[in-house]
Scaffold this motif. Structure first.
Motif, PDB file in Angstrom:
ATOM      1  N   LYS A   5       0.838  -1.210   0.000  1.00  0.00           N
ATOM      2  CA  LYS A   5       0.000   0.000   0.000  1.00  0.00           C
ATOM      3  C   LYS A   5       0.868   1.254   0.000  1.00  0.00           C
ATOM      4  O   LYS A   5       0.611   2.199  -0.737  1.00  0.00           O
ATOM      5  CB  LYS A   5      -0.911   0.014   1.230  1.00  0.00           C
ATOM      6  N   LYS A   6       1.905   1.220   0.840  1.00  0.00           N
ATOM      7  CA  LYS A   6       2.769   2.391   0.990  1.00  0.00           C
ATOM      8  C   LYS A   6       3.573   2.679  -0.281  1.00  0.00           C
ATOM      9  O   LYS A   6       3.691   3.815  -0.709  1.00  0.00           O
ATOM     10  CB  LYS A   6       3.717   2.177   2.168  1.00  0.00           C
ATOM     11  N   LEU A   9       0.480   1.083  -4.130  1.00  0.00           N
ATOM     12  CA  LEU A   9      -0.904   1.515  -4.283  1.00  0.00           C
ATOM     13  C   LEU A   9      -1.119   2.984  -3.928  1.00  0.00           C
ATOM     14  O   LEU A   9      -2.049   3.611  -4.432  1.00  0.00           O
ATOM     15  CB  LEU A   9      -1.821   0.606  -3.457  1.00  0.00           C
ATOM     16  N   SER A  10      -0.250   3.536  -3.109  1.00  0.00           N
ATOM     17  CA  SER A  10      -0.386   4.955  -2.747  1.00  0.00           C
ATOM     18  C   SER A  10      -0.139   5.873  -3.947  1.00  0.00           C
ATOM     19  O   SER A  10      -0.562   7.030  -3.941  1.00  0.00           O
ATOM     20  CB  SER A  10       0.579   5.306  -1.614  1.00  0.00           C
ATOM     21  N   GLN A  11       0.508   5.353  -4.969  1.00  0.00           N
ATOM     22  CA  GLN A  11       0.785   6.151  -6.169  1.00  0.00           C
ATOM     23  C   GLN A  11      -0.491   6.499  -6.925  1.00  0.00           C
ATOM     24  O   GLN A  11      -0.488   7.379  -7.779  1.00  0.00           O
ATOM     25  CB  GLN A  11       1.733   5.386  -7.103  1.00  0.00           C
ATOM     26  N   GLY A  13      -3.342   7.568  -5.532  1.00  0.00           N
ATOM     27  CA  GLY A  13      -4.217   8.298  -4.621  1.00  0.00           C
ATOM     28  C   GLY A  13      -4.948   9.482  -5.218  1.00  0.00           C
ATOM     29  O   GLY A  13      -5.999   9.879  -4.725  1.00  0.00           O
ATOM     30  N   ASN A  14      -4.424  10.047  -6.276  1.00  0.00           N
ATOM     31  CA  ASN A  14      -5.054  11.241  -6.854  1.00  0.00           C
ATOM     32  C   ASN A  14      -5.230  11.098  -8.371  1.00  0.00           C
ATOM     33  O   ASN A  14      -4.855  11.984  -9.133  1.00  0.00           O
ATOM     34  CB  ASN A  14      -4.247  12.483  -6.506  1.00  0.00           C
ATOM     35  N   THR A  60      -6.996   4.024 -13.912  1.00  0.00           N
ATOM     36  CA  THR A  60      -7.880   3.182 -13.108  1.00  0.00           C
ATOM     37  C   THR A  60      -7.614   1.708 -13.404  1.00  0.00           C
ATOM     38  O   THR A  60      -7.536   0.882 -12.487  1.00  0.00           O
ATOM     39  CB  THR A  60      -9.350   3.525 -13.382  1.00  0.00           C
ATOM     40  N   HIS A  63      -4.311   0.735 -11.885  1.00  0.00           N
ATOM     41  CA  HIS A  63      -4.464   0.572 -10.439  1.00  0.00           C
ATOM     42  C   HIS A  63      -5.056  -0.799 -10.123  1.00  0.00           C
ATOM     43  O   HIS A  63      -4.562  -1.511  -9.235  1.00  0.00           O
ATOM     44  CB  HIS A  63      -5.351   1.685  -9.883  1.00  0.00           C
ATOM     45  N   GLN A  67      -3.229  -3.876  -8.071  1.00  0.00           N
ATOM     46  CA  GLN A  67      -3.817  -4.547  -6.906  1.00  0.00           C
ATOM     47  C   GLN A  67      -3.830  -6.062  -7.107  1.00  0.00           C
ATOM     48  O   GLN A  67      -3.462  -6.814  -6.202  1.00  0.00           O
ATOM     49  CB  GLN A  67      -5.249  -4.060  -6.673  1.00  0.00           C
TER      50      GLN A  67
END
Length: 82
Positions: A5-6, A9-11, A13-14, A60, A63, A67
Motif C-alpha cells: 500500500k505504501k 498503491l499509494s501512487q 491516490g489522486n 484506473t 491501479h 492490486q
C-alpha cells in the motif's frame, strides 16, 4: 500488505486530479499548433476532455491490475511457504 500500500498503491491516490491536469496540459499543447483562422475552442475543449477521460480510465485500469498483481504475489509467496 502495508508495504505494498505504501510503496505501490499509494501512487494512485489522486487519479482524478492527475487526469484533470493531463487534460489541461493536452489542451494547452494542442492549442499552440492551431492557427487563428481555424481555431475551434469548443472542439479543442471536447478533445481535451476526451483525453482526460481516457487517461483516467487507463490509470484506473493500471491501479486495478497493480492490486491484482500484489494479491497474486502474496498468494504465491504464501503457497511457497505452505
Amino acid at each position: 500488505m502495508d508495504q505494498a500500500k505504501k510503496r505501490l498503491l499509494s501512487q494512485f491516490g489522486n487519479i482524478e486530479e492527475e487526469a484533470q491536469e493531463f487534460g489541461e496540459r493536452w489542451f494547452s499543447e494542442a492549442g499552440r499548433g492551431v492557427g487563428p483562422d481555424n481555431y475551434d475552442l469548443g472542439n479543442l475543449a471536447d478533445q481535451a476532455t476526451d483525453q482526460s477521460i481516457n487517461f483516467f480510465e487507463l490509470l484506473t485500469h493500471l491501479h486495478a491490475q497493480t492490486q491484482l498483481s500484489v494479491v497474486a504475489g502474496m498468494y504465491h509467496e504464501w503457497e511457497k511457504q505452505l
